[in-house]
Scaffold this active site. Structure first.
Site, mmCIF file in Angstrom:
data_model
loop_
_atom_site.group_PDB
_atom_site.id
_atom_site.type_symbol
_atom_site.label_atom_id
_atom_site.label_comp_id
_atom_site.label_asym_id
_atom_site.label_seq_id
_atom_site.Cartn_x
_atom_site.Cartn_y
_atom_site.Cartn_z
ATOM 1 N N ASN A 1 0.862 -1.186 0.000
ATOM 2 C CA ASN A 1 0.000 0.000 0.000
ATOM 3 C C ASN A 1 0.896 1.232 0.000
ATOM 4 O O ASN A 1 1.474 1.586 1.027
ATOM 5 C CB ASN A 1 -0.889 -0.049 1.260
ATOM 6 N N LYS B 1 0.034 4.261 -0.304
ATOM 7 C CA LYS B 1 -0.636 5.451 0.250
ATOM 8 C C LYS B 1 -0.415 6.652 -0.687
ATOM 9 O O LYS B 1 -0.356 6.467 -1.892
ATOM 10 C CB LYS B 1 -0.160 5.706 1.683
ATOM 11 N N HIS C 1 -9.578 0.806 4.827
ATOM 12 C CA HIS C 1 -8.288 1.009 5.503
ATOM 13 C C HIS C 1 -8.504 1.966 6.681
ATOM 14 O O HIS C 1 -9.326 2.883 6.601
ATOM 15 C CB HIS C 1 -7.275 1.600 4.517
ATOM 16 N N GLU D 1 -6.975 4.445 7.724
ATOM 17 C CA GLU D 1 -6.855 5.877 7.415
ATOM 18 C C GLU D 1 -8.128 6.397 6.744
ATOM 19 O O GLU D 1 -8.517 7.538 6.948
ATOM 20 C CB GLU D 1 -5.607 6.120 6.545
ATOM 21 N N GLU E 1 -5.323 -5.199 10.500
ATOM 22 C CA GLU E 1 -4.306 -4.169 10.718
ATOM 23 C C GLU E 1 -4.614 -3.426 12.013
ATOM 24 O O GLU E 1 -5.423 -2.480 12.011
ATOM 25 C CB GLU E 1 -4.317 -3.173 9.562
ATOM 26 N N GLY F 1 2.295 2.262 10.665
ATOM 27 C CA GLY F 1 3.197 3.397 10.515
ATOM 28 C C GLY F 1 3.887 3.813 11.806
ATOM 29 O O GLY F 1 4.477 4.878 11.879
ATOM 30 N N SER G 1 3.431 -2.166 10.312
ATOM 31 C CA SER G 1 4.878 -2.180 10.526
ATOM 32 C C SER G 1 5.559 -3.503 10.149
ATOM 33 O O SER G 1 6.505 -3.933 10.814
ATOM 34 C CB SER G 1 5.205 -1.794 11.973
HETATM 35 P P1 PGA Z 1 2.829 0.256 7.626
HETATM 36 O O1 PGA Z 1 1.365 0.469 6.956
HETATM 37 O O2 PGA Z 1 3.384 -1.008 7.022
HETATM 38 O O3 PGA Z 1 3.607 1.473 7.211
HETATM 39 O O4 PGA Z 1 2.627 0.153 9.080
HETATM 40 C C1 PGA Z 1 0.487 -0.607 6.776
HETATM 41 C C2 PGA Z 1 -0.789 -0.132 6.144
HETATM 42 O O5 PGA Z 1 -1.240 0.992 6.466
HETATM 43 O O6 PGA Z 1 -1.412 -0.848 5.338
#
Ligand code: PGA
Length: 251
Positions: free
Chosen positions: A10, A12, A96, A98, A166, A172, A212
């Protein structure tokens, strides 16, 4: 590892056209054809057409980070599932954290998106997960159950779906879930699917872990019984890290 895992990246709101092109040409050199089949990439939507052309002769699949639940019409700024299909996308992320947090997407809206993707034979990568506050209050399973129940209310059992667990506190943050915590949540999701739609369906679903994931934790996480792949943010932006993770994922 004796299983083949799905590896979804992803991106983003990162990577422009040139960066995307460079990444894809490097990645297709780095990984075998069998490994390419395990990879799904989610760029920013304006890059989808270029990605579709560049990946035409590879096995790497791609999709969007969001989609609208209607097929077309007066919905300024939204992404049509029909267009995704025409661009030869395979999938879209849905729900997701976000999107849920920043853009206030509800479980009901997410359910409609799952349906519209399945109607076009696109794979919804349906994301769920609890916040730190919810985990600390002992509500993790309650939250996951609610997200699953409402988000999958229009599910078509004859079509594909992938579910990504997740935990919001691990996205993140560099704070990865331990393999035990991730496995526990995945087992819970699998048992919910089993109770709702039967063992055959539950066992056929790929459950991805996200939050992460990095080259140094992917092996141990991927070895867990109910983890069938990863949804990777930060580490999917760097072609070497992403390639290294893919190399731990079977095939
Ligand atoms: P990250 O993001 O690997 O940077 O923690 C995962 C995601 O948001 O799908």
């Amino acid at each position: 590892m004796n299983k083949t895992l799905l590896v979804a990246g992803n991106w983003k709101m990162n990577k422009g056209l040139k960066e995307s092109e460079d990444f894809l040409s490097q990645l297709s050199k780095n990984v075998s054809e069998a490994q390419q089949k395990q990879v799904l990439l989610f760029p920013q939507s304006p890059l989808l057409y270029a990605m579709s052309l560049q990946l035409k002769n590879t096995k790497i699949r791609f999709g969007s980070q969001n989609v609208y639940h209607e097929e077309q019409g007066a919905y300024t700024g939204e992404i049509s599932p029909l267009l995704l299909k025409e661009l030869r996308a395979s999938a879209s992320l849905v729900g997701h954290s976000e999107r849920r947090e920043i853009f206030k997407e509800t479980d009901e809206e997410i359910a409609l998106k799952v349906r519209s993707l399945q109607n076009q034979n696109l794979i919804p990568i349906f994301c769920i997960g609890e916040s730190l506050e919810q985990r600390e209050a002992g509500n993790t399973f309650k939250i996951l159950e609610q997200q699953l129940k409402i988000g999958l209310q229009h599910l078509d059992l004859s079509k594909e779906i992938v579910i990504a667990y997740e935990p919001v506190w691990a996205i993140g943050t560099g704070k990865v879930a331990t393999p035990e915590i991730a496995q526990e949540a995945h087992a819970f999701i699998r048992s919910f699917l089993k109770e709702s739609w039967g063992a055959e369906f539950a066992d056929s679903i790929s459950l991805l872990y996200g939050g992460s994931v990095k080259p140094d934790n992917a092996k141990e996480l991927g070895a867990q019984e109910d983890i069938n792949g990863f949804l990777i943010g930060g580490a999917s932006l760097d072609v070497d890290s992403f390639t290294e993770i893919i190399s731990y994922c079977g095939a």
